[in-house]
Design a protein around this motif. Structure first.
Motif, PDB file in Angstrom:
ATOM      1  N   TRP A  16       0.707  -1.619  -0.173  1.00  0.00           N
ATOM      2  CA  TRP A  16       0.336  -0.244   0.066  1.00  0.00           C
ATOM      3  C   TRP A  16       1.055   1.131   0.138  1.00  0.00           C
ATOM      4  N   PRO A  17       2.074   1.224   1.031  1.00  0.00           N
ATOM      5  CA  PRO A  17       2.794   2.647   0.312  1.00  0.00           C
ATOM      6  C   PRO A  17       3.475   2.605  -0.585  1.00  0.00           C
ATOM      7  N   VAL A  18       3.932   1.584  -1.031  1.00  0.00           N
ATOM      8  CA  VAL A  18       4.850   1.604  -3.025  1.00  0.00           C
ATOM      9  C   VAL A  18       3.425   1.900  -3.597  1.00  0.00           C
ATOM     10  N   VAL A  19       2.488   1.556  -3.722  1.00  0.00           N
ATOM     11  CA  VAL A  19       1.239   2.290  -4.158  1.00  0.00           C
ATOM     12  C   VAL A  19       0.561   3.626  -4.700  1.00  0.00           C
ATOM     13  N   ILE A  20       0.734   4.074  -2.871  1.00  0.00           N
ATOM     14  CA  ILE A  20       0.632   5.622  -2.731  1.00  0.00           C
ATOM     15  C   ILE A  20       2.172   6.743  -2.853  1.00  0.00           C
ATOM     16  N   VAL A  21       2.940   6.141  -2.963  1.00  0.00           N
ATOM     17  CA  VAL A  21       4.301   6.884  -3.215  1.00  0.00           C
ATOM     18  C   VAL A  21       4.409   6.494  -5.067  1.00  0.00           C
ATOM     19  N   LEU A  22       3.849   5.701  -5.278  1.00  0.00           N
ATOM     20  CA  LEU A  22       3.487   5.521  -7.204  1.00  0.00           C
ATOM     21  C   LEU A  22       2.702   6.712  -7.611  1.00  0.00           C
ATOM     22  N   ALA A  23       1.409   6.997  -6.617  1.00  0.00           N
ATOM     23  CA  ALA A  23       0.816   7.925  -7.027  1.00  0.00           C
ATOM     24  C   ALA A  23       1.069   9.628  -7.257  1.00  0.00           C
ATOM     25  N   TYR A  24       2.075   9.429  -5.894  1.00  0.00           N
ATOM     26  CA  TYR A  24       2.625  10.958  -6.010  1.00  0.00           C
ATOM     27  C   TYR A  24       3.447  11.348  -6.632  1.00  0.00           C
ATOM     28  N   LEU A  25       4.853  10.336  -7.473  1.00  0.00           N
ATOM     29  CA  LEU A  25       5.245  10.171  -8.777  1.00  0.00           C
ATOM     30  C   LEU A  25       4.040  10.937  -9.957  1.00  0.00           C
ATOM     31  N   ILE A  26       3.196   9.717  -9.669  1.00  0.00           N
ATOM     32  CA  ILE A  26       2.631  10.472 -10.945  1.00  0.00           C
ATOM     33  C   ILE A  26       1.975  11.270 -11.311  1.00  0.00           C
ATOM     34  N   GLY A  27       1.785  12.169  -9.170  1.00  0.00           N
ATOM     35  CA  GLY A  27       1.235  12.802  -9.579  1.00  0.00           C
ATOM     36  C   GLY A  27       2.307  14.906  -9.821  1.00  0.00           C
ATOM     37  N   LEU A  61      -1.700  13.887  -5.698  1.00  0.00           N
ATOM     38  CA  LEU A  61      -0.386  14.262  -4.396  1.00  0.00           C
ATOM     39  C   LEU A  61      -1.030  14.164  -3.247  1.00  0.00           C
ATOM     40  N   ASN A  62      -2.844  14.081  -3.334  1.00  0.00           N
ATOM     41  CA  ASN A  62      -3.122  14.635  -1.875  1.00  0.00           C
ATOM     42  C   ASN A  62      -4.089  12.728  -1.788  1.00  0.00           C
ATOM     43  N   ILE A  63      -3.357  12.259  -1.675  1.00  0.00           N
ATOM     44  CA  ILE A  63      -4.637  10.549  -2.368  1.00  0.00           C
ATOM     45  C   ILE A  63      -4.824  10.126  -1.345  1.00  0.00           C
ATOM     46  N   PRO A  64      -4.412  10.375   0.030  1.00  0.00           N
ATOM     47  CA  PRO A  64      -4.676   9.785   1.889  1.00  0.00           C
ATOM     48  C   PRO A  64      -5.319  10.176   1.842  1.00  0.00           C
ATOM     49  N   THR A  65      -5.879  12.314   1.845  1.00  0.00           N
ATOM     50  CA  THR A  65      -6.842  12.466   2.339  1.00  0.00           C
ATOM     51  C   THR A  65      -7.594  12.864   1.558  1.00  0.00           C
ATOM     52  N   LEU A  66      -7.808  11.892   0.052  1.00  0.00           N
ATOM     53  CA  LEU A  66      -8.959  11.830  -0.823  1.00  0.00           C
ATOM     54  C   LEU A  66      -9.621  10.828  -0.470  1.00  0.00           C
ATOM     55  N   MET A  67      -8.568   9.605   0.078  1.00  0.00           N
ATOM     56  CA  MET A  67      -9.410   8.553   0.268  1.00  0.00           C
ATOM     57  C   MET A  67      -9.982   8.776   1.769  1.00  0.00           C
ATOM     58  N   ASP A  68      -9.598   9.389   2.891  1.00  0.00           N
ATOM     59  CA  ASP A  68     -10.315   9.810   3.482  1.00  0.00           C
ATOM     60  C   ASP A  68     -11.795  10.157   3.221  1.00  0.00           C
ATOM     61  N   SER A  69     -11.740  11.680   2.466  1.00  0.00           N
ATOM     62  CA  SER A  69     -12.869  12.366   2.233  1.00  0.00           C
ATOM     63  C   SER A  69     -13.682  11.566   1.600  1.00  0.00           C
ATOM     64  N   LEU A  70     -13.461  10.340   0.830  1.00  0.00           N
ATOM     65  CA  LEU A  70     -14.186   9.663   0.114  1.00  0.00           C
ATOM     66  C   LEU A  70     -15.519   9.102   0.650  1.00  0.00           C
ATOM     67  N   ALA A  71     -13.985   7.922   1.955  1.00  0.00           N
ATOM     68  CA  ALA A  71     -14.695   7.036   2.484  1.00  0.00           C
ATOM     69  C   ALA A  71     -16.038   8.015   3.742  1.00  0.00           C
TER      70      ALA A  71
END
Length: 168
Positions: A16-27, A61-71
């Motif tokens: 999961w942290p690897v996927v989040i870091v990939l999201a940061y890099l894509i961002g 770049l804000n994927i954890p916050t986005l996931m929390d807000s949508l959840a």
């Protein structure tokens, strides 16, 4: 077989942290593309692509916050609560936990895919609906346990009892 699956579960959580870091890099890549498109003289009259790329970059770049807000919007709980699921003690609990973690990982990837589709919305208008479907499908996959409990509570009876036995 159960020992092998139990040994894989901690390794699945480490992705999961690897996927989040990939999201940061894509961002970061989307942000740089957006800046390049906004200052380019070739794309002077087509700034909407740069704006949508910037939106996608900010959200990635804000994927954890986005996931929390949508959840929180859909299920009234944070993603962190969902990603720390532990099933009740039963003979097949390891398999259920493995399935929930696997589906949650696919859900995080689905959210990232939805944000990548958001970037191409000016070129293909149907990508906005695909983006929304990926975002909500990803949130349902990440919050699978809560979603199934909600279905059980809605339908009641034997369905609710069966879901409660399986996922707790």
């Amino acid at each position: 077989m159960e020992n092998y699956v139990a040994a894989v579960i901690p390794h699945l959580q480490q992705w999961w942290p690897v996927v989040i870091v990939l999201a940061y890099l894509i961002g970061i890549a989307f942000a740089m593309v957006s800046l390049a498109q906004s200052v380019s003289h070739k794309h002077r009259f087509n700034r909407s692509t740069a704006v949508w790329s910037l939106w996608a970059a900010v959200l990635l770049l804000n994927i954890p916050t986005l996931m929390d807000s949508l959840a929180m919007t859909v299920f009234n709980q944070t993603s962190e609560q969902t990603l720390s699921y532990s099933p009740p003690a039963s003979p097949g609990a390891v398999y259920i936990q493995f399935a929930v973690y696997g589906i949650a990982t696919v859900g995080v990837i689905g959210i990232i895919r939805g944000l990548c589709l958001l970037r191409d919305t000016p070129n293909q208008s149907m990508n906005l609906s695909r983006c929304i479907v990926h975002l909500f499908g990803g949130i349902i996959a990440v919050n699978l346990v809560t979603f199934l409990r909600g279905i059980g509570a809605t339908l009641g009876g034997d369905v609710q009892t069966t879901i409660a036995k399986i996922i707790g």
